[in-house]
Design an enzyme around this catalytic site. Sequence first.
Site, PDB file in Angstrom:
ATOM      1  N   CYS A   8     -10.952   2.637  -0.328  1.00  0.00           N
ATOM      2  CA  CYS A   8      -9.905   2.898   0.185  1.00  0.00           C
ATOM      3  C   CYS A   8      -9.536   2.330   1.310  1.00  0.00           C
ATOM      4  O   CYS A   8     -10.256   2.378   2.164  1.00  0.00           O
ATOM      5  CB  CYS A   8      -9.938   4.572   0.241  1.00  0.00           C
ATOM      6  N   CYS A  50      -4.431  -1.230  -2.237  1.00  0.00           N
ATOM      7  CA  CYS A  50      -4.427  -0.209  -2.332  1.00  0.00           C
ATOM      8  C   CYS A  50      -5.415   0.220  -3.611  1.00  0.00           C
ATOM      9  O   CYS A  50      -5.129  -0.375  -4.823  1.00  0.00           O
ATOM     10  CB  CYS A  50      -3.196   0.700  -2.693  1.00  0.00           C
ATOM     11  N   ASP A  87       0.948  -1.267   0.028  1.00  0.00           N
ATOM     12  CA  ASP A  87      -0.113  -0.001   0.170  1.00  0.00           C
ATOM     13  C   ASP A  87       0.739   1.258  -0.027  1.00  0.00           C
ATOM     14  O   ASP A  87       2.246   1.141   0.215  1.00  0.00           O
ATOM     15  CB  ASP A  87      -0.900  -0.007   1.109  1.00  0.00           C
ATOM     16  N   SER A  88       0.446   2.489  -0.293  1.00  0.00           N
ATOM     17  CA  SER A  88       0.980   3.702  -0.152  1.00  0.00           C
ATOM     18  C   SER A  88       1.337   4.053   1.040  1.00  0.00           C
ATOM     19  O   SER A  88       2.279   4.652   1.188  1.00  0.00           O
ATOM     20  CB  SER A  88       0.125   4.950  -1.035  1.00  0.00           C
ATOM     21  N   GLU A 130      -3.171   9.194   7.975  1.00  0.00           N
ATOM     22  CA  GLU A 130      -1.639   8.943   8.183  1.00  0.00           C
ATOM     23  C   GLU A 130      -1.000   9.831   9.436  1.00  0.00           C
ATOM     24  O   GLU A 130      -0.035   9.666   9.664  1.00  0.00           O
ATOM     25  CB  GLU A 130      -1.108   9.290   6.729  1.00  0.00           C
ATOM     26  N   HIS A 184      -7.429   2.853   3.620  1.00  0.00           N
ATOM     27  CA  HIS A 184      -7.236   3.644   4.806  1.00  0.00           C
ATOM     28  C   HIS A 184      -8.776   4.086   5.617  1.00  0.00           C
ATOM     29  O   HIS A 184      -8.689   4.101   6.748  1.00  0.00           O
ATOM     30  CB  HIS A 184      -6.672   5.103   4.479  1.00  0.00           C
TER      31      HIS A 184
HETATM   32  N1  DGL Z   1      -4.983   3.521   0.596  1.00  0.00           N
HETATM   33  C1  DGL Z   1      -4.855   3.731  -0.544  1.00  0.00           C
HETATM   34  C2  DGL Z   1      -6.146   3.440  -1.538  1.00  0.00           C
HETATM   35  O1  DGL Z   1      -6.769   2.128  -1.074  1.00  0.00           O
HETATM   36  C3  DGL Z   1      -4.592   5.228  -1.095  1.00  0.00           C
HETATM   37  C4  DGL Z   1      -4.003   6.289   0.002  1.00  0.00           C
HETATM   38  C5  DGL Z   1      -3.405   7.276  -0.763  1.00  0.00           C
HETATM   39  O2  DGL Z   1      -4.014   7.975  -1.224  1.00  0.00           O
HETATM   40  O3  DGL Z   1      -2.359   6.948  -0.884  1.00  0.00           O
HETATM   41  O4  DGL Z   1      -6.575   3.969  -2.447  1.00  0.00           O
END
Ligand code: DGL
Length: 276
Positions: free
Chosen positions: A194, A75, A12-13, A160, A196
């Site tokens: 997403c 991600c 993931d990012s 984050e 997150h």
């Molecule tokens: N967690 C990531 C997703 O599912 C993206 C988060 C980011 O913007 O880096 O899209």
Amino acid sequence: MEKQRGPIAVFDSGFGGLTILKDIVKAMPQYDYIYLGDNARTPYGTRSFETVYDFTLQAVKQMFKMGSPLVILACNTASAKALRSIQVRDLPTIDATRRVLGVIRPTVEAIGNLTKTGKVGVLGTTGTIQSQTYPLEVKKLFPDVEVFGQECPMFVPLVENSEYNSPGADYFVKKYIDALMAQSPDIDTVILGCTHYPVLEDKIRVALPEGVNLILQGELVAESLKDYLARHPEMEERCTKGGERVYLTTDSVEKFENTAKIFMSDKVAANKIMIE
Ligand code: DGL
């Protein structure tokens, strides 16, 4: 040539993919896993196609170098913007026997059976929503289902930076949910598109109108991976078993270990890695 065996890799990012890893490990604790968070370059959600593709490909190559035969892009942004190019263009030249899978397809496969009104909302990063990947994928499997996307650019920074419990988080959750529901009052199913966003789940549930289903991806992705491994014994045999978990971050180890506690119940020990 003997095919390399190794851990299943989850990328993931940043921290978001830990919400997926947690459910994958719960469903299949027997395998070894590497988690890679590109925390130094997060967020990906506001970056261009080329940049997300370049960063994701670098991460995939790194995890292949560490022996992984199977990489999960945990991600949505990377799955929306980089997965297809990597599968079609890069894998055949890097190593056609390895696999890279994403999180959007398993999510889409589940939703057609969940909506009664045929109106589904997706909350995601700017990149995921603007890519139109969700509506396009849903159209292929469920042509009668209509998808309404809502960009939530403040959610990833809130998570984050450990601000997910703040009044600021309440403000942005309400703002984005109101904007989504204003697109169609008949939406009866909302996807957290997403990885997150599960950290904001409680606040999102409060902001949603009563009776709307909220869909989290973790269990869907875990079930789909289990099914994939059952259907591909040649890949299953290449995934090493021992229950070992390695956590890698491209940024501060201390920050990773402290923040990971929010996502995983176990305490994790991380290592720093450079990817380029
Ligand atoms: N967690 C990531 C997703 O599912 C993206 C988060 C980011 O913007 O880096 O899209």
